[in-house]
Design a protein around this motif. Structure first.
Motif, PDB file in Angstrom:
ATOM      1  N   PRO A  63       0.787  -1.100  -0.001  1.00  0.00           N
ATOM      2  CA  PRO A  63       0.022  -0.113  -0.118  1.00  0.00           C
ATOM      3  C   PRO A  63       0.717   1.325  -0.093  1.00  0.00           C
ATOM      4  O   PRO A  63       1.968   1.244   0.446  1.00  0.00           O
ATOM      5  N   HIS A  64       0.454   2.185  -0.632  1.00  0.00           N
ATOM      6  CA  HIS A  64       1.200   3.522  -0.801  1.00  0.00           C
ATOM      7  C   HIS A  64       1.715   4.016   0.677  1.00  0.00           C
ATOM      8  O   HIS A  64       2.712   4.459   0.899  1.00  0.00           O
ATOM      9  N   PHE A  65       0.728   4.157   1.531  1.00  0.00           N
ATOM     10  CA  PHE A  65       1.099   4.453   3.278  1.00  0.00           C
ATOM     11  C   PHE A  65       0.799   3.176   3.920  1.00  0.00           C
ATOM     12  O   PHE A  65      -0.503   2.702   4.146  1.00  0.00           O
ATOM     13  N   SER A  66       1.841   2.582   4.224  1.00  0.00           N
ATOM     14  CA  SER A  66       1.637   1.333   5.291  1.00  0.00           C
ATOM     15  C   SER A  66       3.139   1.355   5.966  1.00  0.00           C
ATOM     16  O   SER A  66       3.977   1.964   5.976  1.00  0.00           O
ATOM     17  N   TRP A  67       2.978   0.441   7.079  1.00  0.00           N
ATOM     18  CA  TRP A  67       4.238   0.064   7.972  1.00  0.00           C
ATOM     19  C   TRP A  67       3.976  -1.184   8.498  1.00  0.00           C
ATOM     20  O   TRP A  67       2.761  -1.795   8.567  1.00  0.00           O
ATOM     21  N   GLY A  68       5.017  -1.905   9.102  1.00  0.00           N
ATOM     22  CA  GLY A  68       4.930  -2.962   9.724  1.00  0.00           C
ATOM     23  C   GLY A  68       4.477  -4.253   9.006  1.00  0.00           C
ATOM     24  O   GLY A  68       4.027  -5.380   9.448  1.00  0.00           O
ATOM     25  N   GLY A  69       4.590  -4.045   7.425  1.00  0.00           N
ATOM     26  CA  GLY A  69       4.162  -5.344   6.796  1.00  0.00           C
ATOM     27  C   GLY A  69       2.471  -5.307   6.731  1.00  0.00           C
ATOM     28  O   GLY A  69       2.101  -6.143   5.994  1.00  0.00           O
ATOM     29  N   LYS A  70       1.712  -4.167   7.010  1.00  0.00           N
ATOM     30  CA  LYS A  70       0.387  -4.282   6.968  1.00  0.00           C
ATOM     31  C   LYS A  70      -0.213  -4.093   5.551  1.00  0.00           C
ATOM     32  O   LYS A  70       0.478  -3.297   4.780  1.00  0.00           O
ATOM     33  N   GLY A  71      -1.209  -4.658   5.039  1.00  0.00           N
ATOM     34  CA  GLY A  71      -1.775  -4.673   3.908  1.00  0.00           C
ATOM     35  C   GLY A  71      -0.818  -5.473   2.763  1.00  0.00           C
ATOM     36  O   GLY A  71      -1.557  -5.082   1.384  1.00  0.00           O
ATOM     37  N   ILE A  72       0.034  -5.802   2.880  1.00  0.00           N
ATOM     38  CA  ILE A  72       0.931  -6.222   1.627  1.00  0.00           C
ATOM     39  C   ILE A  72       0.285  -7.315   1.076  1.00  0.00           C
ATOM     40  O   ILE A  72      -0.436  -8.320   1.811  1.00  0.00           O
ATOM     41  N   ILE A  73       0.076  -7.422  -0.197  1.00  0.00           N
ATOM     42  CA  ILE A  73      -0.335  -8.580  -1.036  1.00  0.00           C
ATOM     43  C   ILE A  73       0.607  -9.470  -1.987  1.00  0.00           C
ATOM     44  O   ILE A  73       1.623  -8.489  -2.620  1.00  0.00           O
ATOM     45  N   ILE A  74       0.788 -10.531  -1.946  1.00  0.00           N
ATOM     46  CA  ILE A  74       1.772 -11.313  -2.757  1.00  0.00           C
ATOM     47  C   ILE A  74       1.030 -12.189  -3.736  1.00  0.00           C
ATOM     48  O   ILE A  74       0.084 -12.975  -3.113  1.00  0.00           O
ATOM     49  N   LEU A  75       1.346 -11.851  -4.869  1.00  0.00           N
ATOM     50  CA  LEU A  75       0.547 -12.665  -6.072  1.00  0.00           C
ATOM     51  C   LEU A  75       1.586 -13.504  -6.397  1.00  0.00           C
ATOM     52  O   LEU A  75       2.579 -13.205  -7.350  1.00  0.00           O
ATOM     53  N   ASP A  76       1.318 -14.942  -6.483  1.00  0.00           N
ATOM     54  CA  ASP A  76       2.172 -16.113  -6.919  1.00  0.00           C
ATOM     55  C   ASP A  76       1.853 -16.124  -8.606  1.00  0.00           C
ATOM     56  O   ASP A  76       2.889 -16.763  -9.521  1.00  0.00           O
ATOM     57  N   THR A  77       0.771 -15.887  -9.037  1.00  0.00           N
ATOM     58  CA  THR A  77       0.455 -16.388 -10.520  1.00  0.00           C
ATOM     59  C   THR A  77      -0.557 -15.413 -11.219  1.00  0.00           C
ATOM     60  O   THR A  77      -1.031 -14.562 -10.288  1.00  0.00           O
ATOM     61  N   ARG A  78      -0.634 -15.237 -12.524  1.00  0.00           N
ATOM     62  CA  ARG A  78      -1.346 -14.705 -13.278  1.00  0.00           C
ATOM     63  C   ARG A  78      -2.876 -14.713 -12.594  1.00  0.00           C
ATOM     64  O   ARG A  78      -3.641 -13.845 -12.553  1.00  0.00           O
TER      65      ARG A  78
END
Length: 192
Positions: free
Chosen positions: A61-76
């Motif tokens: 996310p544009h404004f985040s900290w502590g790994g909050k809101g992160i998304i990991i996408l492994d495939t299309r």
């Protein structure tokens, strides 16, 4: 920082940068743009509408900290399960490194712009973005990179305490986060 002028008028001096500087470095998109313009290594910022993306990718996310809101996408297919326009608007996308070392660097710029000692910690274990096991390290290449960064921001009027996150993949370093605060794992440097 929004009230810095008011503090100064009352002879209260706070070692902190102005609000605009903090807002810009706290926004991942503007931070990466600034770092790239100054010639620092960052992971490439990806356009998720690109049909030739290589996966996995990470969205911050544009404004985040502590790994909050992160998304990991492994495939299309993972990407296709989301609303692309929202992901493009709300996140900065980069290649996801599966194999890396992470470093946390604490430092400060005094009122006169003088630089504190630079403390580098290798983050060995993290939980929810917070380092819970670290070791202090000496890394001359990383030290020089951080010194160069601090000289640049000092010329822009930056002051105060900073925590800078760096990823190392192979022999390459990537600046990843720049926090206008002390690092949450700074306590690990107590025995230096």
């Amino acid at each position: 920082s929004e009230n810095l002028e008011l503090f100064n008028k009352n002879n209260i001096y706070v070692a902190i940068s102005d609000f605009e500087f903090i807002r810009n470095i706290s926004n991942k998109y503007s931070l990466y743009k600034f770092l790239k313009e100054e010639g620092f290594s960052i992971l490439p910022v990806l356009n998720i509408k690109n049909k030739n993306l290589s996966f996995p990718i990470i969205g911050k996310p544009h404004f985040s900290w502590g790994g909050k809101g992160i998304i990991i996408l492994d495939t299309r297919r993972d990407l296709d399960n989301h609303e692309i326009s929202e992901l493009k608007r709300e996140y900065v996308w980069q290649p996801y490194l599966k194999d890396y070392d992470e470093y946390s660097v604490d430092c400060a710029l005094n009122f006169d712009g003088s630089l504190s000692e630079i403390i580098i910690r290798h983050r060995l274990k993290t939980i929810s973005g917070f380092a819970v096991i670290c070791e202090n390290v000496n890394d001359s290449k990383l030290q020089r990179m951080i010194e160069r960064l601090l000289k640049i921001i000092r010329m822009r009027g930056a002051r105060g305490i900073y925590n800078i996150q760096v990823l190392k993949n192979g022999l390459k370093y990537y600046l990843s986060d720049f926090n206008p605060r002390i690092g949450t794992s700074a306590v690990f440097s107590y025995n230096l």
